[in-house]
Scaffold this motif. Structure first.
Motif, PDB file in Angstrom:
ATOM      1  N   LYS A  60      40.280  47.168  52.965  1.00 53.85           N
ATOM      2  CA  LYS A  60      41.261  46.085  52.937  1.00 53.85           C
ATOM      3  C   LYS A  60      41.400  45.528  51.531  1.00 53.85           C
ATOM      4  O   LYS A  60      40.415  45.182  50.898  1.00 53.85           O
ATOM      5  N   ALA A  61      42.645  45.451  51.055  1.00 51.07           N
ATOM      6  CA  ALA A  61      42.925  44.778  49.786  1.00 51.07           C
ATOM      7  C   ALA A  61      43.147  43.292  50.065  1.00 51.07           C
ATOM      8  O   ALA A  61      42.734  42.447  49.290  1.00 51.07           O
ATOM      9  N   ASP A  62      43.805  43.006  51.181  1.00 53.53           N
ATOM     10  CA  ASP A  62      44.014  41.648  51.669  1.00 53.53           C
ATOM     11  C   ASP A  62      44.296  41.749  53.166  1.00 53.53           C
ATOM     12  O   ASP A  62      44.135  42.813  53.748  1.00 53.53           O
ATOM     13  N   ARG A  63      44.747  40.659  53.758  1.00 54.27           N
ATOM     14  CA  ARG A  63      44.937  40.653  55.216  1.00 54.27           C
ATOM     15  C   ARG A  63      45.964  41.666  55.695  1.00 54.27           C
ATOM     16  O   ARG A  63      45.897  42.132  56.823  1.00 54.27           O
ATOM     17  N   ARG A  64      46.935  42.002  54.847  1.00 59.16           N
ATOM     18  CA  ARG A  64      48.012  42.882  55.280  1.00 59.16           C
ATOM     19  C   ARG A  64      47.992  44.264  54.633  1.00 59.16           C
ATOM     20  O   ARG A  64      48.708  45.151  55.067  1.00 59.16           O
ATOM     21  N   THR A  65      47.211  44.444  53.604  1.00 58.70           N
ATOM     22  CA  THR A  65      47.283  45.670  52.811  1.00 58.70           C
ATOM     23  C   THR A  65      45.991  46.460  52.867  1.00 58.70           C
ATOM     24  O   THR A  65      44.926  45.932  52.572  1.00 58.70           O
TER      25      THR A  65
END
Length: 91
Positions: A60-65
């Motif tokens: 995970k790079a962030d919550r969506r990516t």
């Protein structure tokens, strides 16, 4: 790699070549190559298959990516495929 589809091999190649291989960047590269829209329903299940086979890792790079990176095995398999192809293709 003999059990991968051509699309999956292309995904592996694109993932190896991108600096930040996240889903949208991979999708855009594939669309440029194939010159058609690559739908999420085709892209992400195939990326998941490559993860299941141990050829790429998903983080995970962030919550969506999600970020996809080649594993050592994926790199070895991709290099072996390239070496095999080089036997048959003159440059």
């Amino acid at each position: 790699m003999d059990d991968l589809t051509g699309f999956q091999r292309d995904l592996l190649t694109v993932t190896a070549g991108l600096d930040e291989p996240h889903g949208l960047a991979i999708k855009e590269e594939m669309e440029d190559y194939y010159e058609i829209e690559v739908h999420h329903g085709r892209l992400y299940p195939n990326l998941d298959t490559l993860v299941e086979k141990g050829l790429i890792e998903k983080s995970k790079a962030d919550r969506r990516t999600n970020v996809y990176t080649l594993t050592k095995r994926g790199s070895r398999e991709l290099n072996a495929r390239s070496d095999w192809e080089a036997q048959y293709v003159e440059t």
